[in-house]
Motif scaffolding. Structure first.
Motif, PDB file in Angstrom:
ATOM      1  N   PHE A  70       0.840  -1.195   0.000  1.00  0.00           N
ATOM      2  CA  PHE A  70       0.000   0.000   0.000  1.00  0.00           C
ATOM      3  C   PHE A  70       0.878   1.249   0.000  1.00  0.00           C
ATOM      4  O   PHE A  70       1.920   1.293   0.672  1.00  0.00           O
ATOM      5  CB  PHE A  70      -0.924   0.018   1.232  1.00  0.00           C
ATOM      6  CG  PHE A  70      -1.982  -1.045   1.208  1.00  0.00           C
ATOM      7  CD1 PHE A  70      -3.090  -0.919   0.386  1.00  0.00           C
ATOM      8  CD2 PHE A  70      -1.875  -2.183   1.995  1.00  0.00           C
ATOM      9  CE1 PHE A  70      -4.073  -1.895   0.347  1.00  0.00           C
ATOM     10  CE2 PHE A  70      -2.849  -3.160   1.967  1.00  0.00           C
ATOM     11  CZ  PHE A  70      -3.947  -3.029   1.138  1.00  0.00           C
ATOM     12  N   SER A  71       0.452   2.255  -0.745  1.00  0.00           N
ATOM     13  CA  SER A  71       1.190   3.508  -0.793  1.00  0.00           C
ATOM     14  C   SER A  71       1.062   4.235   0.549  1.00  0.00           C
ATOM     15  O   SER A  71       0.234   3.888   1.394  1.00  0.00           O
ATOM     16  CB  SER A  71       0.643   4.409  -1.901  1.00  0.00           C
ATOM     17  OG  SER A  71      -0.671   4.848  -1.572  1.00  0.00           O
ATOM     18  N   ARG A  72       1.876   5.275   0.722  1.00  0.00           N
ATOM     19  CA  ARG A  72       1.827   6.030   1.970  1.00  0.00           C
ATOM     20  C   ARG A  72       0.443   6.631   2.198  1.00  0.00           C
ATOM     21  O   ARG A  72      -0.079   6.612   3.319  1.00  0.00           O
ATOM     22  CB  ARG A  72       2.892   7.128   1.948  1.00  0.00           C
ATOM     23  CG  ARG A  72       2.991   7.908   3.252  1.00  0.00           C
ATOM     24  CD  ARG A  72       4.171   8.853   3.239  1.00  0.00           C
ATOM     25  NE  ARG A  72       5.440   8.119   3.153  1.00  0.00           N
ATOM     26  CZ  ARG A  72       6.628   8.702   3.094  1.00  0.00           C
ATOM     27  NH1 ARG A  72       6.712  10.033   3.111  1.00  0.00           N
ATOM     28  NH2 ARG A  72       7.724   7.985   3.030  1.00  0.00           N
ATOM     29  N   LEU A  73      -0.170   7.149   1.136  1.00  0.00           N
ATOM     30  CA  LEU A  73      -1.505   7.739   1.255  1.00  0.00           C
ATOM     31  C   LEU A  73      -2.539   6.663   1.590  1.00  0.00           C
ATOM     32  O   LEU A  73      -3.409   6.864   2.448  1.00  0.00           O
ATOM     33  CB  LEU A  73      -1.891   8.451  -0.046  1.00  0.00           C
ATOM     34  CG  LEU A  73      -3.299   9.070  -0.082  1.00  0.00           C
ATOM     35  CD1 LEU A  73      -3.446  10.099   1.035  1.00  0.00           C
ATOM     36  CD2 LEU A  73      -3.568   9.702  -1.447  1.00  0.00           C
ATOM     37  N   GLN A  74      -2.427   5.517   0.927  1.00  0.00           N
ATOM     38  CA  GLN A  74      -3.352   4.422   1.218  1.00  0.00           C
ATOM     39  C   GLN A  74      -3.208   3.948   2.661  1.00  0.00           C
ATOM     40  O   GLN A  74      -4.205   3.701   3.341  1.00  0.00           O
ATOM     41  CB  GLN A  74      -3.102   3.259   0.253  1.00  0.00           C
ATOM     42  CG  GLN A  74      -3.537   3.511  -1.175  1.00  0.00           C
ATOM     43  CD  GLN A  74      -3.085   2.404  -2.109  1.00  0.00           C
ATOM     44  OE1 GLN A  74      -1.983   1.849  -1.962  1.00  0.00           O
ATOM     45  NE2 GLN A  74      -3.923   2.071  -3.085  1.00  0.00           N
ATOM     46  N   ARG A  75      -1.970   3.858   3.114  1.00  0.00           N
ATOM     47  CA  ARG A  75      -1.748   3.430   4.495  1.00  0.00           C
ATOM     48  C   ARG A  75      -2.299   4.450   5.478  1.00  0.00           C
ATOM     49  O   ARG A  75      -2.844   4.090   6.524  1.00  0.00           O
ATOM     50  CB  ARG A  75      -0.259   3.182   4.761  1.00  0.00           C
ATOM     51  CG  ARG A  75       0.311   2.006   3.987  1.00  0.00           C
ATOM     52  CD  ARG A  75       1.602   1.485   4.619  1.00  0.00           C
ATOM     53  NE  ARG A  75       2.614   2.503   4.788  1.00  0.00           N
ATOM     54  CZ  ARG A  75       3.516   2.840   3.872  1.00  0.00           C
ATOM     55  NH1 ARG A  75       3.502   2.250   2.677  1.00  0.00           N
ATOM     56  NH2 ARG A  75       4.430   3.760   4.122  1.00  0.00           N
TER      57      ARG A  75
END
Length: 288
Positions: A214-219
């Motif tokens: 997961f990307s930083r934004l998704q996380r």
């Protein structure tokens, strides 16, 4: 004080852990799944620690009832470690470095066993047992908590929860009756266990979500949803605060807090059928 239930070790149970359990088995939600997966990585080493800490005082126990309870406690905890190790093999196949996570935990436990008094590690065990027993109540007393969980995983956690309820007073009784741990040590140990469990489970969840790609934004979005789920008013952990805080009362004993009404339904179903998955479904169906 409430009448407690017999401690019954149940071995060689089949939860279908080698089957087609979805990666995100907790309603398709990555954070909720990985949070419970993080707990699973804690259990095998944790259970071995609990067994060792109670064994430190076993030879001093003269009460035949408590000696028998210790024997069954050890067998139950041993089985919990075995089953969660089996599940953790699935996590390894998903790219989770379970060996490294367990190695970190093992190092901490070895440090505790080497440098802390045996009375203190026993107090830590009693504190952890209180936390796991009230989590058992919280996870299965409310139907909404486990509503969207894969039945096989729900059954595994149901079995673990029911056995935690059965033996929830063993380490505490050894601590109070045999080790004679004084109240301040009991309180300090609970604070340490609470902080340690919280930090460990959240850091492991963070690691797993990163491994999942997961990307930083998704996380960030997953964390916002997950922390709200855990700590909102009436959340997974805030809902058990009143049970948790009782441990800090000087005259507390685990059996002052009653059993789940549905425990007997789980027990009867399992005893009659030997089917742990069916017993888990009956337990869930009976939740409020």
């Amino acid at each position: 004080m409430n009448q407690h239930h017999p401690i019954v070790p149940r071995e060689k149970l089949d939860f279908g852990l080698e089957g087609d359990i979805p990666k995100y088995w907790f309603g398709g939600h990555p954070f909720k799944t990985r949070y419970f997966d993080a707990m699973s990585t804690i259990f095998p080493e944790g259970e071995r620690f609990f067994i060792s800490c109670v064994r430190d005082f076993r030879d001093q126990v003269t009460d035949p009832v408590l000696r028998e309870e210790i024997k069954h406690f050890i067998r139950q905890e041993g089985q919990h470690g075995i089953v969660h190790s089996q599940y953790n093999e699935r996590l390894k196949a998903q790219g989770i470095d379970v060996d490294r996570l367990e190695g970190i935990q093992r190092g901490l436990i070895e440090w505790m066993r080497k440098y802390l008094p045996k009375k203190h590690t026993l107090a830590s065990t009693a504190a952890a047992e209180h936390m796991t027993s009230i989590m058992a109540h919280s996870f299965f007393a409310r139907k909404d908590v486990m509503a969207n969980v894969d039945p096989r995983m729900r059954a595994m956690y149901a079995w673990h929860a029911m056995e935690e309820i059965e033996h929830k007073a063993v380490a505490f009784d050894v601590m109070q009756k045999i080790a004679k741990v004084w109240y301040p040590r009991r309180v300090v140990a609970m604070v340490e266990v609470t902080l340690g469990f919280t930090i460990n489970s959240l850091l492991t969840t963070r690691h797993m979500l990163k491994v999942d790609g997961f990307s930083r934004l998704q996380r960030a979005k997953l964390w916002a949803q997950g922390l709200w789920w855990l700590y909102k008013p009436g959340g997974l952990f805030t809902s058990m605060f009143s049970q948790y805080i009782h441990y800090y009362k000087p005259g507390f004993h685990p059996w002052q807090q009653g059993q789940m009404d549905s425990y007997q339904l789980w027990l009867n179903t399992f005893n009659q059928t030997g089917d742990a998955i069916l017993a888990g479904e009956v337990l869930h169906a009976a939740a409020a």
